[in-house]
Design an enzyme around this catalytic site. Sequence first.
Site, PDB file in Angstrom:
ATOM      1  N   SER A 207       7.778  28.298  23.003  1.00 19.59           N
ATOM      2  CA  SER A 207       7.475  27.235  24.145  1.00 19.59           C
ATOM      3  C   SER A 207       8.250  25.824  23.483  1.00 19.59           C
ATOM      4  O   SER A 207       9.157  25.754  23.000  1.00 19.59           O
ATOM      5  CB  SER A 207       6.086  27.104  24.395  1.00 19.59           C
ATOM      6  OG  SER A 207       6.061  26.298  25.472  1.00 19.59           O
TER       7      SER A 207
ATOM      8  N   HIS B 105       9.647  29.609  27.157  1.00 16.46           N
ATOM      9  CA  HIS B 105       9.263  28.634  28.448  1.00 16.46           C
ATOM     10  C   HIS B 105      10.222  27.560  28.845  1.00 16.46           C
ATOM     11  O   HIS B 105      10.803  26.828  27.944  1.00 16.46           O
ATOM     12  CB  HIS B 105       7.779  27.912  28.238  1.00 16.46           C
ATOM     13  CG  HIS B 105       6.689  28.907  27.997  1.00 16.46           C
ATOM     14  ND1 HIS B 105       5.538  28.542  27.572  1.00 16.46           N
ATOM     15  CD2 HIS B 105       6.466  30.119  28.556  1.00 16.46           C
ATOM     16  CE1 HIS B 105       4.881  29.499  27.554  1.00 16.46           C
ATOM     17  NE2 HIS B 105       5.379  30.555  28.082  1.00 16.46           N
TER      18      HIS B 105
ATOM     19  N   ASP C 129      -0.217  31.475  27.120  1.00 19.00           N
ATOM     20  CA  ASP C 129       0.625  32.277  27.415  1.00 19.00           C
ATOM     21  C   ASP C 129       1.137  32.912  26.282  1.00 19.00           C
ATOM     22  O   ASP C 129       1.974  32.186  25.390  1.00 19.00           O
ATOM     23  CB  ASP C 129       1.569  31.946  28.382  1.00 19.00           C
ATOM     24  CG  ASP C 129       2.778  33.062  28.842  1.00 19.00           C
ATOM     25  OD1 ASP C 129       2.437  34.269  28.820  1.00 19.00           O
ATOM     26  OD2 ASP C 129       3.955  32.564  29.124  1.00 19.00           O
TER      27      ASP C 129
END
EC number: 3.1.1.61
Length: 315
Positions: free
Chosen positions: A139, A166, A258
């Site tokens: 991310s 992400h 996540d």
Amino acid sequence: MPDQPVIGLIHIGESQPSAQFLINQLTHSGYQVKQYHQDECDQLDVEINAFILNLYDNDVNIDDLIHRLSDQNVKIIFNDARISNELVGWNKNRWLRHVLHKIDQAHDILPQQVAQNSSSSGVDLTELGIESVWILAASIGGPESLIRFFKTLSGDEPILFLVVQHMDSEFSHMMEKQLNKNGVIPVKLAESGMQVAPSQAILIPVDEAIIIHEDGNLGVKDVNPDRMSTPCIDDVCFDMLENLSQVNMAIFSGMAKDGVKGATNVFENGGKVITQSADSCVVSAIAEEVRRLNMSLFDGDPESMAQYITESTSK
């Protein structure tokens, strides 16, 4: 076993690259394809109930062809080959799903079936020279870490990498370009029909999930609409555990939850899970939670993570 449904494909002008791509994907989706040119309208199979007109030469008069098809009361699907020839990545995937949906509205995903292997062990990619599959989850701070990671590799590892970074959909191609700055491992945004190979990294798109067939051919399908992130690391882990015989996971810099469930699933199914060290991350929230749950088999900077994966694959 019932006969496969048949789709007619009529070339208006020269046969185009996108038409061959479409034929391959229709075949993977369970159809037979019969091809014709516009001057063969008197040879059309009257048993076919859906025809795709692949239009490349817009100056050709096709009134007679349209009348003949209309008289047969068949479904007529128009495709502009000049546009579809230029489509790549997410737009190419969306075009393909759109064509399939026109053929049959039951096509909500591509492909509709799960992997072509019905055994519980999942698809085995070793015959393609792929000895292990690693999901690379990241991310915030991920691109820099992933570039460092790829640069450490030699480029001939028998490993397939699946990058779940992400991002928003408009940055997908920019991300592909940025990650390819590593100069060692080619990074490609997932596309239907792509062939997976060792020492290759597949970038998971934002608006599709992927599936890998036994022959290494890549397909895409719709994503979970309730996912918490784009793309969703947890969902990719779940899909790949359903799809493949073995999956491992490396967790890089990132701030989110996540990926924790995904790591848990990989770990509990016998896969290796490793993490980027806190002092080498921009943000280490995902990796920190995985370490707290005692699932990380190795913790280090991106370079040492690459070395760990290479050494563990060669054993």
